[in-house]
Design an enzyme around this catalytic site. Structure first.
Site, PDB file in Angstrom:
ATOM      1  N   HIS A 247      37.123  38.407  29.627  1.00 10.26           N
ATOM      2  CA  HIS A 247      37.715  37.744  30.754  1.00 10.26           C
ATOM      3  C   HIS A 247      39.203  37.973  30.774  1.00 10.26           C
ATOM      4  CE1 HIS A 247      38.236  34.470  34.148  1.00 10.26           C
ATOM      5  NE2 HIS A 247      39.553  34.577  33.555  1.00 10.26           N
TER       6      HIS A 247
ATOM      7  N   CYS B 157      46.340  30.866  36.650  1.00  9.12           N
ATOM      8  CA  CYS B 157      46.125  29.503  36.051  1.00  9.12           C
ATOM      9  C   CYS B 157      47.368  28.468  36.064  1.00  9.12           C
ATOM     10  CB  CYS B 157      46.214  29.989  34.281  1.00  9.12           C
ATOM     11  SG  CYS B 157      45.954  28.533  32.802  1.00  9.12           S
TER      12      CYS B 157
END
Length: 308
Positions: free
Chosen positions: A210, A243
């Site tokens: 990822h 994020c």
């Protein structure tokens, strides 16, 4: 020798949209899932069952899961960070359950403390009842190791720390592990070192990568994984995501860019690139901006020029 086929998991509907500042209607999320599966995606991370206090964008999780016209052979996954989340995911009728649930732990002690207010070992132990209950219900459990290459507080992460988290996940019954470069600071040799640690505890079919593209290394890192034989990767349509706990971290690598790379290598994905670009254009239009994906923008520009 590189793999002949790669499986991509599109995390756009969940990881890609969770931090959007303006609400994205459930109907648009459902349409995005439909477009992704129509393009040939067989694994889609749909939503998360977390407190709307912390992630308001995912407050419509049950509505989205119930609204999807499911296709045979497609795996629909959701994030369930605790037992309460799993129970909420399993509260509706069986046909609306996810096929897979996701738990996550950081390879950084500092990140774990600041993100969920506990250390790595304790965070993984919290997932033990989630993993046990999910498996008992016949649902696969996938684990994600975040900040596996770098941390905003600790800097570069030692591969041994990645192995520590992977081993703990294996011990609590997590069936698949994904190694995540949350900050996008990884480079090929470091990525290979982290992946090799994961492969000590999981078969190659149950290890995935990822990658975020903050420093433009995501495709290079995917190629480095392919050299190890790894053939499962997360990606996000239109390059959506980021994020919230890692300042400056850009979105996940765009699914369209990964598919273009794999096509160029002669690797099968079962994904139709033009239909995938259509999905990227759809959700980007709903968000009022262009896709982050270079491939999507190039294809859309070429279409526009041809139509002129």
């Amino acid at each position: 020798m590189l793999p002949s086929r790669v499986t991509l998991l599109d995390v756009g509907p969940r990881d890609g949209l969770q931090n959007e500042p303006a609400p994205v209607p459930a109907a648009d999320k459902i349409e995005l899932v439909h477009r992704l599966q129509a393009a040939g995606l067989h694994e889609i991370e749909v939503t998360s069952f977390v407190s709307p206090k912390w992630v308001p964008q995912m407050a419509d999780n049950a509505q989205v899961m119930a609204g999807i016209a499911r296709r045979p052979g497609v795996r629909y996954s959701v994030l369930t960070p605790n037992l309460k989340g799993l129970q909420a995911a399993l509260a509706p009728a069986r046909e609306w359950w996810p096929d897979e649930v996701v738990v996550f732990g950081a390879a950084s002690e500092a990140f774990s403390q600041r993100n969920i207010n506990c250390g790595i070992a304790e965070s993984i132990e919290r997932f033990a009842p989630v993993a046990e209950a999910a498996r008992a219900a016949g649902i696969k459990v996938r684990g994600a190791v975040s900040c596996a290459l770098g941390c905003p507080y600790e800097g570069e992460i030692d591969p041994d720390r990645v192995e520590f988290v992977v081993r703990l996940m294996r011990e609590i019954g997590v069936q698949h592990v994904g190694v995540a470069d949350t900050l996008g600071t990884g480079t090929p040799q470091r990525v290979q070192a982290a992946m090799e640690r994961a492969l000590r505890h999981y078969p190659i079919d149950e290890v995935s990568g990822h990658f975020h593209d903050t420093y433009g290394q995501a495709l290079a890192n995917i190629y480095a994984c392919l050299q190890l034989g790894i053939h499962r990767f997360d990606a996000s349509v239109a390059g959506l995501g980021g994020c919230p706990y890692a300042k400056g971290a850009t979105g996940n690598v765009a699914t369209e860019d990964v598919v273009f790379l794999l096509q160029g290598l002669g690797i099968e994905t079962g994904i139709e690139l033009d239909a995938l670009v259509d999905a990227a254009a759809f959700i980007s239009g709903k968000l009022g901006r262009k896709p982050v994906s270079r491939v999507a923008n190039a294809v859309l520009a070429k279409r526009e020029a041809a139509a002129a």
